[in-house]
Design an enzyme around this catalytic site. Structure first.
Site, short mmCIF file in Angstrom:
data_model
loop_
_atom_site.label_atom_id
_atom_site.label_comp_id
_atom_site.label_asym_id
_atom_site.label_seq_id
_atom_site.Cartn_x
_atom_site.Cartn_y
_atom_site.Cartn_z
N ILE A 1 12.29 80.60 -42.80
CA ILE A 1 11.14 81.38 -43.22
C ILE A 1 9.98 80.49 -43.63
O ILE A 1 8.83 80.92 -43.60
CB ILE A 1 11.48 82.37 -44.36
CG1 ILE A 1 11.97 81.65 -45.61
CG2 ILE A 1 12.48 83.40 -43.89
CD1 ILE A 1 12.11 82.56 -46.81
N LYS B 1 18.02 80.07 -58.84
CA LYS B 1 17.06 81.14 -58.56
C LYS B 1 16.58 81.80 -59.86
O LYS B 1 15.42 82.22 -59.95
CB LYS B 1 17.68 82.18 -57.62
CG LYS B 1 18.02 81.64 -56.23
CD LYS B 1 16.78 81.28 -55.43
CE LYS B 1 16.49 79.83 -55.29
NZ LYS B 1 15.31 79.54 -54.46
N TYR C 1 23.57 78.14 -56.98
CA TYR C 1 22.41 78.71 -56.29
C TYR C 1 21.80 79.85 -57.11
O TYR C 1 20.58 79.91 -57.30
CB TYR C 1 22.82 79.20 -54.90
CG TYR C 1 21.68 79.81 -54.12
CD1 TYR C 1 20.74 79.00 -53.49
CD2 TYR C 1 21.54 81.19 -54.02
CE1 TYR C 1 19.68 79.56 -52.78
CE2 TYR C 1 20.49 81.75 -53.31
CZ TYR C 1 19.57 80.93 -52.69
OH TYR C 1 18.53 81.48 -51.99
#
Length: 318
Positions: A48, A206, A202
């Site tokens: 992305i 975040k 992870y």
């Protein structure tokens, strides 16, 4: 035969329902042009990040692809220049797993580039291992490297305002925690090296992204710089390239069926970077091109402030 057809029809209906209700992404409707503007997108040689960089280039921006791998970064820059028709797309080396590399990138950028209008902290990893300074890979790359990068570039962003900082977080921040005692003793937010620890690391990173954006907005109050974080959607990317092979193979069929395309996955990033009139929402979290509520821990101002202070110390800013 009729039972089999009913089963197939049921599966297709279920797939369409889940895709459109859960996974399908809205689109950024902004028509803003970016001629004369400069944007940095980290981790933009693939996924992305590359899709985001392409869309910015199509709008006329000068786009800096801040990537670790020179060969892949230069190849991505070539692809984007060719597809967008914009020659102002260049690769600059940045390894977020090395604070020295972050400092070197910022020094080079500030010496050679007169503007910075949009900083997109897109790069992310899910996997085990350590950064050059010994931090856990997810914490070091996803949070600490971007924390240092943003701070080193803040003055330039202020000089070129109105400008924006966009950080790609994730819905999984809801599962994250920040254990400062563990961070102080092990330079990480998890203590193990299992697949579960990789996933938890992870999630923790975040949560750090969301808390960082929250505190950054407080620091930027009264300036012409606004900041946002976001969940890009569930996307089939190379994010899990550090995961074990069996786990990647297990995920692949599900990913191909349900996950968003790269273009769809870049839409909320573009919304946060380009949408007019969202400056009063600085510090907030978006998903599917709309404002969303964050988890309880991500609304803790004291936690956000302490993470900022600890990150300043760990990154060498204080």
């Amino acid at each position: 035969m009729s039972a089999l057809l009913c089963l197939i029809a049921g599966f297709v209906s279920f797939y369409v329902l889940v895709y459109y209700c859960v996974f399908r992404s809205a689109r950024c409707s902004s028509s803003v042009k970016l001629k004369g503007k400069t944007a940095i997108v980290t981790g933009s040689n693939t996924g992305i990040g590359k899709s985001t960089a392409l869309q910015l280039a199509k709008r006329g921006a000068r786009v800096i692809l801040a990537c670790r791998n020179k060969e892949r970064g230069e190849a991505a820059a070539y692809d984007i220049r060719r597809e967008s028709g914009n020659n102002q797309v260049v690769f600059m080396h940045l390894d977020l797993a090395s604070l020295k590399s972050v400092q070197s990138f910022a020094e080079t950028f500030l010496k050679t580039e007169p503007r910075l209008d949009i900083l997109i902290n897109n790069a992310g990893v899910m996997g085990l291992g350590c950064t050059e300074e010994g931090f856990g890979m997810a914490f070091g790359v996803n949070h600490l490297g971007h924390f240092l990068l943003t701070n080193l570039l803040l003055e330039r962003l202020k000089q070129c305002g109105p400008s924006r900082v966009v950080t790609v977080a994730a819905l999984l921040h809801h599962l994250g925690t920040v254990d400062f005692s563990l961070l102080n003793s092990q330079k990480d937010l998890v203590s193990g090296q299992s697949t579960w620890d990789s996933f938890q690391a992870y999630c923790n990173s975040k949560l750090c992204n969301v808390l960082f954006t929250r505190e950054l907005s407080n620091k930027l109050e009264g300036t012409s710089v606004s900041c946002y974080c976001l969940h890009p959607g569930v996307i089939y990317t190379e994010l899990g390239r550090s995961m074990s092979l069996w786990l990647q193979l297990l995920m692949m069929p599900f990913a191909k069926l349900f996950f968003l395309s790269l273009e769809a996955g870049s839409q909320t990033t573009l919304y946060c970077a380009l949408q007019e009139g969202i400056e009063p929402l600085s510090g907030r979290y978006f998903s599917n091109c709309a404002l969303q509520q964050v988890g309880v821990k991500a609304r803790d101002d004291a936690l956000a402030k302490k993470l900022w202070e600890v990150s300043e110390r760990l990154s060498g800013l204080s």
